[in-house]
Design an enzyme around this catalytic site. Structure first.
Site, PDB file in Angstrom:
ATOM      1  N   THR A 128       5.170 -11.503  -2.306  1.00  0.00           N
ATOM      2  CA  THR A 128       6.352 -10.869  -1.769  1.00  0.00           C
ATOM      3  C   THR A 128       6.344 -10.807  -0.250  1.00  0.00           C
ATOM      4  O   THR A 128       7.413 -11.188   0.616  1.00  0.00           O
ATOM      5  CB  THR A 128       6.634  -9.502  -2.451  1.00  0.00           C
ATOM      6  OG1 THR A 128       6.813  -9.376  -3.887  1.00  0.00           O
ATOM      7  CG2 THR A 128       7.539  -8.892  -1.873  1.00  0.00           C
ATOM      8  N   GLY A 129       5.175 -10.810   0.289  1.00  0.00           N
ATOM      9  CA  GLY A 129       4.867 -10.822   1.581  1.00  0.00           C
ATOM     10  C   GLY A 129       5.524 -12.124   2.349  1.00  0.00           C
ATOM     11  O   GLY A 129       6.157 -12.168   3.342  1.00  0.00           O
ATOM     12  N   CYS A 133      -5.153  -1.881  -3.395  1.00  0.00           N
ATOM     13  CA  CYS A 133      -5.587  -3.248  -2.842  1.00  0.00           C
ATOM     14  C   CYS A 133      -6.867  -3.245  -2.243  1.00  0.00           C
ATOM     15  O   CYS A 133      -7.492  -4.488  -2.259  1.00  0.00           O
ATOM     16  CB  CYS A 133      -4.366  -3.557  -1.808  1.00  0.00           C
ATOM     17  SG  CYS A 133      -4.359  -2.302  -0.464  1.00  0.00           S
ATOM     18  N   GLU A 137       0.785  -5.628   4.688  1.00  0.00           N
ATOM     19  CA  GLU A 137      -0.685  -5.197   4.137  1.00  0.00           C
ATOM     20  C   GLU A 137      -0.462  -5.645   2.709  1.00  0.00           C
ATOM     21  O   GLU A 137       0.252  -5.085   1.748  1.00  0.00           O
ATOM     22  CB  GLU A 137      -0.750  -3.809   4.191  1.00  0.00           C
ATOM     23  CG  GLU A 137      -2.202  -3.436   3.946  1.00  0.00           C
ATOM     24  CD  GLU A 137      -2.511  -2.928   2.622  1.00  0.00           C
ATOM     25  OE1 GLU A 137      -2.830  -3.747   1.877  1.00  0.00           O
ATOM     26  OE2 GLU A 137      -2.214  -1.899   2.325  1.00  0.00           O
ATOM     27  N   GLU A 164      -7.044 -11.304  -8.248  1.00  0.00           N
ATOM     28  CA  GLU A 164      -7.159  -9.875  -8.123  1.00  0.00           C
ATOM     29  C   GLU A 164      -6.241  -9.319  -9.648  1.00  0.00           C
ATOM     30  O   GLU A 164      -5.152  -9.370  -9.606  1.00  0.00           O
ATOM     31  CB  GLU A 164      -6.414  -9.155  -6.987  1.00  0.00           C
ATOM     32  CG  GLU A 164      -6.322  -7.707  -6.781  1.00  0.00           C
ATOM     33  CD  GLU A 164      -5.274  -7.389  -5.884  1.00  0.00           C
ATOM     34  OE1 GLU A 164      -5.655  -6.224  -5.127  1.00  0.00           O
ATOM     35  OE2 GLU A 164      -4.530  -8.138  -5.311  1.00  0.00           O
ATOM     36  N   GLY A 193       2.362  -4.942  -0.191  1.00  0.00           N
ATOM     37  CA  GLY A 193       2.428  -5.051  -1.740  1.00  0.00           C
ATOM     38  C   GLY A 193       1.840  -6.634  -2.133  1.00  0.00           C
ATOM     39  O   GLY A 193       1.113  -6.753  -1.039  1.00  0.00           O
ATOM     40  N   SER A 194       2.487  -7.297  -2.809  1.00  0.00           N
ATOM     41  CA  SER A 194       1.960  -8.583  -3.113  1.00  0.00           C
ATOM     42  C   SER A 194       1.805  -9.643  -2.083  1.00  0.00           C
ATOM     43  O   SER A 194       2.731  -9.513  -1.044  1.00  0.00           O
ATOM     44  CB  SER A 194       2.367  -9.115  -4.566  1.00  0.00           C
ATOM     45  OG  SER A 194       3.834  -9.686  -4.330  1.00  0.00           O
ATOM     46  N   THR A 195       1.007 -10.544  -1.956  1.00  0.00           N
ATOM     47  CA  THR A 195       1.265 -11.734  -1.066  1.00  0.00           C
ATOM     48  C   THR A 195       2.310 -12.421  -1.181  1.00  0.00           C
ATOM     49  O   THR A 195       2.819 -12.979  -0.399  1.00  0.00           O
ATOM     50  CB  THR A 195      -0.156 -12.601  -1.155  1.00  0.00           C
ATOM     51  OG1 THR A 195      -1.103 -11.828  -0.801  1.00  0.00           O
ATOM     52  CG2 THR A 195      -0.136 -13.762  -0.407  1.00  0.00           C
TER      53      THR A 195
END
Length: 470
Positions: free
Chosen positions: A222-223, A274, A240, A370, A218-220
């Site tokens: 949320t990571g 992605c 990822e 992005e 998912g998104s950076t």
């Protein structure tokens, strides 16, 4: 109404969520909205199932994964139809996710085996290296490829001997929940659990003390939150995350020969992947010709909901992402020259036309960030060393590609990119047997290949002293 799979049983909840068809904004289904209680039940079930699953043979675990793949094959048409409802994508793309990606990864890991390695063998000792399962794995799945990514996490987790709790994305739970119903009797109770729910379920799952590992796509942003939630118990984490993949067209490239592939790899799934082309750098000698070719392909494509048999590209999957893409579209219009798309169609649905923007550069939002939607910036360059530096200046480093009439020379240039994956004359060429790592703020860890199995295990050395000779 489809239900969640917990401990081998199909479970409903008091709360429910609507599933929206992004092609017309209609409600096509309601699904359970899990909370902390359901997460606790699923994790407890996985924890109970773990000892027996861990101690089962690798062959038995592989047989279960192969059986899951057969279930998908036997029900492929139904699953593809559900995927179209919740994503709006064309039929061919839905079938590709179900039949090629989901089945492919399950079958690949069904046949992988981890054997102990002998590190030292002499007269005094034998030292072995073992890789042992971790326990309960939490898998948090995104909305852009929900079934594929769920299977991409289920397969190595189970092959390594773990049990898993899958949390679907709130806007695309339907197909993965149905998959849970179909595999209910294929794996032992508790080995695979599939939940639908929102932020409450996700946050509770990744912080749960009985979860040994979190795998997230998912998104950076949320990571980062997942890393924070995992830190108190030092959970293992595979992330990822976002990408802003650069494709670089070298001056010796044949524009007409490569333009169809570049177009396909830039707008696959309407830009909602992605690791597809997000920035296209073209040498100044080819710039105008490449812009014209890509714009022509974009302008000639059919944008429609997946039920339209002529649809080639579908809508943005959800309203929140649609609004973000519209902001990027406005930025593209302000900073560059739109040469295809750019104007929204009338009527319902989250449709954004395939949009190509030229005359942009670093510093423009459409280049630096992005959009995760169907907007492609084409950027001019004159010097190869300079363009490599510009491509590497991004905080993201998921994938990248070099396009040339000389593949061997292009490969040398490709190795100068910092992204986890680099391709020559192709992009996003995913294969279950090929590792797919992430660098920089695109995440860390690896998926795919035997290397993608190892993060689901813990290392243990066994050091055996041999009896002294008489």
């Amino acid at each position: 109404m489809v239900k969640m799979l917990i401990d081998g049983a199909l479970v409903d909840t008091a709360r429910h969520m609507d599933v929206i068809d992004p092609s017309d904004e209609s409600v096509v289904a309601q699904v359970p909205d899990a909370g902390a209680a359901e997460v606790d039940q699923a994790v407890a079930a996985a924890k109970r199932a773990f000892p027996a699953w861990r101690d089962s043979t690798a062959q038995a675990r592989g047989d279960a994964l192969a059986a899951m793949a057969r279930v998908i094959a036997d029900n492929g048409d139904e699953l593809a139809a559900l995927l179209i409802q919740e994503t709006g994508r064309p039929m061919a793309l839905a079938q590709f996710e179900i039949a090629h990606l989901a089945q492919g990864y399950l079958n690949y890991y069904a046949n992988l085996r981890i054997e102990p390695e002998i590190l030292i063998e002499d007269d005094t000792r034998r030292v072995e290296l073992h890789r042992k399962p971790l326990g309960v794995v939490a898998a948090v799945v995104p909305w852009n490829a929900p079934v594929f990514i769920a299977c991409n996490k289920i397969a190595p987790a189970l092959a390594a001997g773990n049990c898993i709790v899958v949390k679907t994305a709130p806007s695309t739970p339907l197909t993965t929940l149905r998959l849970g119903e179909l595999i209910k009797d294929v794996v032992p109770a508790g080995v695979v659990n599939i939940l639908s729910g929102g932020n409450e379920a996700g946050a509770h799952l990744v912080a749960h003390p009985d979860v040994a590992k979190v795998t997230f796509t998912g998104s950076t942003g949320t990571g980062r939150k997942i890393m924070e939630a995992a830190s108190p118990t030092l959970k293992r984490v595979t992330l990822e995350l976002g990408g802003n993949d650069a494709a670089i067209v070298l001056p010796d490239a044949d524009v007409k020969a490569i333009a169809p592939a570049i177009f396909a790899f830039a707008f696959f799934n309407s830009g909602q992947v992605c690791a597809i082309i997000k920035r296209l750098y073209v040498h100044e000698s080819l710039y105008d010709a490449m812009c014209a070719e890509i714009a022509a392909y974009a302008s000639g494509s059919k944008l429609a909901g997946g039920r339209d048999p002529e649809a080639q590209f579908g809508p943005v999957q959800n309203k929140a992402q649609y609004d973000k893409v519209l902001d990027y579209l406005a930025g593209a219009k302000a900073s560059g020259t739109i040469i295809a798309g750019g104007e929204l169609p009338e009527g319902p649905g989250y449709f954004v036309p395939l949009t190509v923007v030229r005359d942009v550069a670093e510093g423009d939002v459409i280049v630096d960030e992005e959009p995760f939607g169907p907007i492609l910036p084409i950027i001019r360059y004159s010097d190869v060393d300079d363009v490599i530096a510009r491509a590497n200046a991004s905080p993201y480093a998921l994938g990248g590609s070099i396009w040339s009439s000389d593949p061997e020379a292009a490969a040398k240039v490709a190795l100068r990119l910092e992204s986890g994956s680099v391709w020559v004359n192709q992009h996003c060429a995913l294969d279950p047997a090929v590792p797919f790592p992430a660098n920089k703020q695109s995440g860390f860890g690896v998926e795919g290949g035997i290397e993608g199995l190892y993060p689901y295990t813990a290392l243990q050395t066994l050091n055996i002293a041999k009896a002294a000779a008489a």
